[in-house]
Write an enzyme that holds these catalytic residues in place. Structure first.
Site, PDB file in Angstrom:
ATOM      1  N   ASP A   7       0.838  -1.202   0.000  1.00 25.32           N
ATOM      2  CA  ASP A   7       0.000   0.000   0.000  1.00 25.32           C
ATOM      3  C   ASP A   7       0.875   1.254   0.000  1.00 25.32           C
ATOM      4  OD1 ASP A   7      -3.019   1.051   1.031  1.00 25.32           O
ATOM      5  OD2 ASP A   7      -1.338   2.303   1.677  1.00 25.32           O
ATOM      6  N   LYS A  30      -3.156   5.703  -4.200  1.00 27.95           N
ATOM      7  CA  LYS A  30      -4.249   6.627  -3.918  1.00 27.95           C
ATOM      8  C   LYS A  30      -4.143   7.889  -4.767  1.00 27.95           C
ATOM      9  CE  LYS A  30      -3.777   4.909   0.789  1.00 27.95           C
ATOM     10  NZ  LYS A  30      -2.400   4.388   0.672  1.00 27.95           N
ATOM     11  N   HIS A  81      -7.779   9.462  -1.668  1.00 25.15           N
ATOM     12  CA  HIS A  81      -7.052   9.534  -0.406  1.00 25.15           C
ATOM     13  C   HIS A  81      -7.837  10.240   0.704  1.00 25.15           C
ATOM     14  CE1 HIS A  81      -2.633   9.462   1.147  1.00 25.15           C
ATOM     15  NE2 HIS A  81      -3.482   9.141   2.096  1.00 25.15           N
TER      16      HIS A  81
END
Length: 296
Positions: free
Chosen positions: A48, A82, A116
């Site tokens: 991530d 993101k 985000h």
């Protein structure tokens, strides 16, 4: 742990995501590259990152190195990034900016793309672009991060795709139960950032007493607690031994009483929330920038 034995969570579009992954927030480009290589070498699948972190190139480098050194294929890796707050709003700009993110990540798609933060007046237009990214195959699933119920309802009212994931702050000190319930009622999986509470609970006597009983570390108990609450968890570290330790949580179970003891530590205090940002009207808050090590 063998990657094939990791628990998988099925998202609302059928895509399956590992329940535990590596986060690279606050990592430099070089550290992110080394961390991703180490994680993938030790059986991690889920990675991530975000443009905001300023290390997507390092993540891309790490993935390429792991594919070369460990014989991995791109399909062996579940990559999340993101949409940057400063890129949100204009449809064409979101699409162009994301193309640049893919170049930095050295891939033609991500497995999960998140919005985000719900930037005031921009998150719905951003979502339209993300729906197109999904349709074009540049993302296998799309979701959001840090959305409360009001903004998530508004996004779904204006969009056509229900988010697959809402990534929120979740650890023994903050549970956000109303958001978790809303998400689950709408088929949205909840993913936890800061599952270890930035280390604030590692010396907690309740957590450590439970850890001693299971011959585990406090961090392992916290992560296990989140897993038993059904969370997808993103644990951040650049240290290989901690990565290995964080993954070693599938061979024990917390009792109902132990879960309740940890539940009782809840304080419901955000470490970061809307009022901390300039886009939400705070002139002294966090502005739009891509992070560099000097920002931390």
């Amino acid at each position: 742990m063998n990657k094939n034995m990791q628990p998988l969570i099925e998202l609302n579009n059928g895509v399956k995501i590992p329940q535990l992954g590596l986060g690279v927030w606050k990592s430099t480009i070089e550290d992110a590259s080394h961390a991703v290589q180490a994680a993938l070498h030790n059986g991690y699948v889920l990675i991530d990152t975000a443009k905001q972190y300023g290390n997507e190139k390092g993540v891309g480098d790490g993935i390429q190195a792991a594919m070369k050194n460990d014989g991995l294929k791109r399909s062996d890796i579940f990559l999340t990034t993101k949409i940057f707050n400063g890129d949100q709003g204009d449809y064409d700009h979101v699409r162009h900016a994301f193309e640049e993110q893919l170049k930095n990540l050295q891939t033609d798609h991500v497995d999960l793309l998140l919005e985000h933060w719900p930037v005031d007046g921009k998150y719905n237009e951003t979502w339209k672009a993300m729906e197109a990214i999904l349709k074009d195959g540049q993302a296998r699933a799309i979701g959001v991060s840090n959305f409360n119920n009001e903004r998530l309802t508004d996004l779904m009212d204006h969009g056509t795709v229900v988010p697959a994931v809402n990534q929120i702050e979740f650890n023994p000190h903050i549970h956000q139960p109303e958001i978790v319930k809303f998400d689950r009622d709408h088929g949205i999986k909840v993913e936890a950032w800061s599952p270890l509470g930035s280390g604030t609970l590692l010396k907690n006597p309740v957590v450590n007493q439970i850890a001693d009983a299971h011959h585990k570390s406090a961090a392992q108990v916290e992560l296990r607690w989140g897993l038993q609450h059904g969370m997808i968890e993103i644990a951040k570290t650049i240290h290989e031994q901690r990565m290995i330790q964080n993954m070693d949580i599938f061979d024990f179970q917390l009792t109902d009483d132990e879960m309740k003891q940890i539940d009782a530590l809840d304080q419901e205090k955000h470490s970061l929330w809307y009022h901390d940002f300039q886009w939400n009207g705070n002139p002294d808050g966090i502005g739009d920038y891509v992070a560099t090590p000097n920002h931390w």
